[in-house]
Enzyme design. Structure first.
Site, PDB file in Angstrom:
ATOM      1  N   LYS A 165     -18.771 -70.457 128.004  1.00 51.97           N
ATOM      2  CA  LYS A 165     -17.843 -71.421 128.590  1.00 51.97           C
ATOM      3  C   LYS A 165     -18.519 -72.789 128.523  1.00 51.97           C
ATOM      4  O   LYS A 165     -19.433 -73.083 129.289  1.00 51.97           O
ATOM      5  CB  LYS A 165     -17.510 -71.081 130.050  1.00 51.97           C
ATOM      6  CG  LYS A 165     -16.343 -71.940 130.544  1.00 51.97           C
ATOM      7  CD  LYS A 165     -16.438 -72.358 131.987  1.00 51.97           C
ATOM      8  CE  LYS A 165     -17.176 -73.630 132.243  1.00 51.97           C
ATOM      9  NZ  LYS A 165     -16.690 -74.866 131.646  1.00 51.97           N
TER      10      LYS A 165
ATOM     11  N   GLU B 118     -30.928 -72.744 134.850  1.00 49.68           N
ATOM     12  CA  GLU B 118     -31.560 -74.038 134.519  1.00 49.68           C
ATOM     13  C   GLU B 118     -30.805 -75.088 135.310  1.00 49.68           C
ATOM     14  O   GLU B 118     -29.727 -75.516 134.929  1.00 49.68           O
ATOM     15  CB  GLU B 118     -31.456 -74.315 133.015  1.00 49.68           C
ATOM     16  CG  GLU B 118     -32.241 -73.359 132.144  1.00 49.68           C
ATOM     17  CD  GLU B 118     -33.745 -73.623 132.166  1.00 49.68           C
ATOM     18  OE1 GLU B 118     -34.197 -74.588 132.805  1.00 49.68           O
ATOM     19  OE2 GLU B 118     -34.480 -72.833 131.552  1.00 49.68           O
TER      20      GLU B 118
ATOM     21  N   CYS C 291     -31.541 -83.876 132.959  1.00 52.40           N
ATOM     22  CA  CYS C 291     -32.107 -83.175 134.117  1.00 52.40           C
ATOM     23  C   CYS C 291     -33.595 -83.456 134.288  1.00 52.40           C
ATOM     24  O   CYS C 291     -34.127 -83.323 135.378  1.00 52.40           O
ATOM     25  CB  CYS C 291     -31.891 -81.672 133.954  1.00 52.40           C
ATOM     26  SG  CYS C 291     -32.495 -81.070 132.373  1.00 52.40           S
TER      27      CYS C 291
ATOM     28  N   GLU D 193     -30.281 -86.482 142.361  1.00 59.19           N
ATOM     29  CA  GLU D 193     -30.344 -86.873 140.951  1.00 59.19           C
ATOM     30  C   GLU D 193     -29.444 -88.085 140.751  1.00 59.19           C
ATOM     31  O   GLU D 193     -28.260 -88.027 141.094  1.00 59.19           O
ATOM     32  CB  GLU D 193     -29.785 -85.740 140.080  1.00 59.19           C
ATOM     33  CG  GLU D 193     -30.713 -84.598 139.829  1.00 59.19           C
ATOM     34  CD  GLU D 193     -30.078 -83.599 138.866  1.00 59.19           C
ATOM     35  OE1 GLU D 193     -29.060 -82.997 139.235  1.00 59.19           O
ATOM     36  OE2 GLU D 193     -30.611 -83.425 137.765  1.00 59.19           O
TER      37      GLU D 193
HETATM   38  P1  NAP Z   1     -22.033 -78.640 136.847  1.00 59.48           P
HETATM   39  O1  NAP Z   1     -20.982 -79.355 137.552  1.00 59.48           O
HETATM   40  O2  NAP Z   1     -22.836 -77.636 137.571  1.00 59.48           O
HETATM   41  O3  NAP Z   1     -21.319 -77.958 135.580  1.00 59.48           O
HETATM   42  C1  NAP Z   1     -22.040 -77.172 134.659  1.00 59.48           C
HETATM   43  C2  NAP Z   1     -21.099 -76.156 134.065  1.00 59.48           C
HETATM   44  O4  NAP Z   1     -20.650 -75.283 135.106  1.00 59.48           O
HETATM   45  C3  NAP Z   1     -19.850 -76.750 133.445  1.00 59.48           C
HETATM   46  O5  NAP Z   1     -19.492 -75.991 132.324  1.00 59.48           O
HETATM   47  C4  NAP Z   1     -18.818 -76.584 134.559  1.00 59.48           C
HETATM   48  O6  NAP Z   1     -17.493 -76.552 134.095  1.00 59.48           O
HETATM   49  C5  NAP Z   1     -19.227 -75.234 135.096  1.00 59.48           C
HETATM   50  N1  NAP Z   1     -18.757 -74.947 136.445  1.00 59.48           N
HETATM   51  C6  NAP Z   1     -18.475 -75.799 137.455  1.00 59.48           C
HETATM   52  N2  NAP Z   1     -18.083 -75.106 138.557  1.00 59.48           N
HETATM   53  C7  NAP Z   1     -18.109 -73.797 138.220  1.00 59.48           C
HETATM   54  C8  NAP Z   1     -17.795 -72.587 138.916  1.00 59.48           C
HETATM   55  N3  NAP Z   1     -17.386 -72.575 140.183  1.00 59.48           N
HETATM   56  N4  NAP Z   1     -17.931 -71.419 138.252  1.00 59.48           N
HETATM   57  C9  NAP Z   1     -18.341 -71.394 136.963  1.00 59.48           C
HETATM   58  N5  NAP Z   1     -18.654 -72.503 136.256  1.00 59.48           N
HETATM   59  C10 NAP Z   1     -18.541 -73.686 136.879  1.00 59.48           C
HETATM   60  O7  NAP Z   1     -23.099 -79.623 136.188  1.00 59.48           O
HETATM   61  P2  NAP Z   1     -22.814 -80.891 135.264  1.00 59.48           P
HETATM   62  O8  NAP Z   1     -22.416 -82.016 136.119  1.00 59.48           O
HETATM   63  O9  NAP Z   1     -21.928 -80.507 134.135  1.00 59.48           O
HETATM   64  O10 NAP Z   1     -24.259 -81.111 134.631  1.00 59.48           O
HETATM   65  C11 NAP Z   1     -25.240 -81.850 135.228  1.00 59.48           C
HETATM   66  C12 NAP Z   1     -26.207 -80.949 135.968  1.00 59.48           C
HETATM   67  O11 NAP Z   1     -26.822 -80.041 135.060  1.00 59.48           O
HETATM   68  C13 NAP Z   1     -27.336 -81.743 136.581  1.00 59.48           C
HETATM   69  O12 NAP Z   1     -27.632 -81.247 137.854  1.00 59.48           O
HETATM   70  C14 NAP Z   1     -28.494 -81.486 135.617  1.00 59.48           C
HETATM   71  O13 NAP Z   1     -29.765 -81.668 136.188  1.00 59.48           O
HETATM   72  C15 NAP Z   1     -28.231 -80.070 135.234  1.00 59.48           C
HETATM   73  N6  NAP Z   1     -28.917 -79.745 133.973  1.00 59.48           N
HETATM   74  C16 NAP Z   1     -30.000 -78.917 134.043  1.00 59.48           C
HETATM   75  C17 NAP Z   1     -30.689 -78.618 132.867  1.00 59.48           C
HETATM   76  C18 NAP Z   1     -31.880 -77.702 132.907  1.00 59.48           C
HETATM   77  O14 NAP Z   1     -32.281 -77.234 131.843  1.00 59.48           O
HETATM   78  N7  NAP Z   1     -32.472 -77.406 134.045  1.00 59.48           N
HETATM   79  C19 NAP Z   1     -30.285 -79.166 131.651  1.00 59.48           C
HETATM   80  C20 NAP Z   1     -29.164 -80.012 131.632  1.00 59.48           C
HETATM   81  C21 NAP Z   1     -28.485 -80.283 132.814  1.00 59.48           C
HETATM   82  P3  NAP Z   1     -16.618 -77.912 134.023  1.00 59.48           P
HETATM   83  O15 NAP Z   1     -17.203 -78.708 132.936  1.00 59.48           O
HETATM   84  O16 NAP Z   1     -15.259 -77.455 133.733  1.00 59.48           O
HETATM   85  O17 NAP Z   1     -16.751 -78.565 135.371  1.00 59.48           O
END
Ligand code: NAP
Length: 477
Positions: free
Chosen positions: A175, A251, A285, A382
């Site tokens: 997804k 992650e 991140c 963040e």
């Molecule tokens: P996010 O809101 O957590 O979304 C990540 C993914 O999860 C998206 O595909 C999102 O779909 C999906 N999602 C949201 N709610 C969900 C639910 N209830 N059930 C299943 N899936 C769900 O994060 P983001 O804003 O896209 O990304 C930024 C975050 O990612 C930051 O916190 C960053 O630090 C972290 N990150 C971590 C790493 C690492 O390797 N540690 C690398 C990159 C990013 P939608 O797009 O449809 O909302």
């Protein structure tokens, strides 16, 4: 843009599947529609899980060499199409084209690396306490893996998971983020061209993330969830995955401290800060979220940073020499504005930037804030935008304490010339990864991942494939 790589349908069991509902994917710079994409729901999610489950029966029985060859063929096609994939990535995500090309190569490196690692999944024979017995250890693929990824690295975050999964013999249901499904779909097209069998990779774009998340975690056919994204959503998925005792790789979010000691090479530290902070307009991140600078060199570093930040160009990712591009969406902008305002209210100063660009309503001006306190919101959350928040410090002991005063523990950076200090801080800083005198640390040969609330599991390196393998012990008499 190479239109043949711009796919708009879900990819299930090797078929491009149309759905009744569709959702928009917009270019964050032009703010115009790129394409409408199939909006998958429960039905498509279960069809994808069933396809992955059926394909697992044969893919898991292929030889490691066969899986390696398919992954290498996929790698070759990605490299052949690198320019087109990068253009798709920049168009849907916004980042500068040069960075998009870097991401495609970076993601592809994981595919090549795990094609090679597929051949090295060795077992063990262990001495037994009973002379008649032999203890054998073999490794088996965990099964179908549900993969959920964010928009900030729409190609690489998928490659980093799919490559070890396929190398191990698993099949996947992906997804992608709603903002950036096109890079993922283009990768699926190339996987099919590379001869990866139907059902091994399935992709379900959606505007209703939680529906797909629940389908993946509620199905016993899915044996693992591999997630990259926020800590908040990671916690939801972990609790859902507990229901079927699915394994998880998480992650999650970071809050990287970047510490510059008085004995550091100042120019190299300034370059490290710039590279770490402003890549992807601060939406990474591992990017420096809190920059701690020793008080004796604070003003010198601030002056040098001002010169560098003033030179940053804002605009479209498709223009040459632009390094600051639109933030992904309104929620991202609102968050950066809130954090800057609350820091100002608390006494921090904006030296440069601090507001939206007058050229574009989604570009936040590259910003330097001084006199930030380590317990302000801007240093605890963040930022995910091009804002440098600078905090002076006076002693090693105090800065280590402040650096560790967070639930996150993904990346940290330390600039110092003192090898004894490097040894001490290697032990003391609570973080999965530390860059010493280096601002860019991620590559396919290193184990990427966090501690504390930044998650569990490692991606890349010789450790990355074990997250997709079960250990099986055979007692042979
Ligand atoms: P996010 O809101 O957590 O979304 C990540 C993914 O999860 C998206 O595909 C999102 O779909 C999906 N999602 C949201 N709610 C969900 C639910 N209830 N059930 C299943 N899936 C769900 O994060 P983001 O804003 O896209 O990304 C930024 C975050 O990612 C930051 O916190 C960053 O630090 C972290 N990150 C971590 C790493 C690492 O390797 N540690 C690398 C990159 C990013 P939608 O797009 O449809 O909302």
């Amino acid at each position: 843009m190479n239109e043949s790589l711009v796919k708009s349908r879900a990819f299930i069991n090797g078929q491009w599947v149309k759905t009744d509902k569709r959702f928009r994917v917009d270019d964050p710079f032009s703010q115009e529609l790129i394409v409408e994409v199939s909006d998958c729901g429960e039905k498509e999610a279960h069809a994808a899980i069933d396809a992955a489950h059926a394909a697992f029966q044969s893919w898991s029985k292929t030889t490691a060499q066969e899986r390696s060859n398919k992954l290498l063929a996929w790698y070759d096609l990605i490299i052949k199409n690198l320019d087109d994939l990068a253009e798709i990535l920049t168009t849907e995500q916004g980042k500068p084209l040069k960075e998009a090309k870097g991401e495609i190569q970076y993601g592809a490196n994981y595919i090549k690396w795990f094609a090679e690692e597929a051949l090295r999944v060795d077992g063990d024979i262990i001495p037994s306490p009973d002379g008649n017995q032999q203890i054998h250890v073999i490794k088996k693929p965990v099964g179908v893996v549900g993969i959920i990824t964010p928009w900030n690295f729409p190609q690489a975050m998928i490659a980093r998971k799919v490559a070890p999964a396929l190398a191990a013999g698993c099949t996947v249901v992906i997804k992608p983020a709603a903002e950036t499904p096109l890079s993922a779909l283009a990768m699926a097209e190339l996987a099919q061209q590379a001869g990866i069998p139907d059902g091994v990779i399935n992709l379900v774009p959606t505007s209703e993330a939680s529906v797909i998340g629940e389908a993946l975690t509620s199905s016993f056919k899915v044996r693992k969830i591999s997630f990259t994204g926020s800590t908040k959503v990671g916690k939801i998925l972990m609790s859902q995955a507990a229901e079927n005792v699915q394994r998880v790789t998480m992650e999650l979010g970071g809050n990287a401290p970047f510490i510059v000691f008085e004995d550091a090479d100042i120019d190299s530290a300034v370059d490290g800060i710039m590279a770490s902070k402003f890549r992807n307009s601060g939406q990474t991140c591992v990017c420096a979220n809190r920059v701690f600078i020793h008080e004796s060199i604070y003003h010198e570093i601030v002056d040098k940073l001002v010169n560098k930040v003033e030179a940053l160009q804002t605009g479209s990712g498709l223009e040459d020499d632009v390094s600051i591009t639109p933030l992904i969406n309104q929620a991202g902008i609102d968050k950066v504005k809130r954090l800057v305002q609350s820091a100002k209210d608390g006494g921090a100063k904006v030296l440069i930037g601090g507001e939206l660009s007058d050229k574009h309503n989604q570009i936040f001006e590259p910003t330097i804030m001084t006199d930030v306190q380590f317990d302000m919101d801007i240093a605890c959350e963040e930022i995910f935008g091009p804002v440098l928040s600078l905090i002076p410090f006076s002693s090693e002991e105090s800065v280590v304490e402040q650096a560790n005063a967070t639930k996150a523990g993904l990346a940290a950076y330390v600039y110092t010339d003192d090898r004894h200090r490097i040894k001490r801080l290697s032990e003391q800083i609570e973080s999965g990864m530390i860059g010493f005198n280096e601002g860019i640390i991620s590559n396919h040969m290193a184990p990427f991942g966090g501690v504390k609330e930044s998650g569990m599991g490692r991606e890349g390196s010789k450790y990355g494939i074990s997250d997709y393998l079960d250990i099986k012990y055979l007692c042979i008499n």
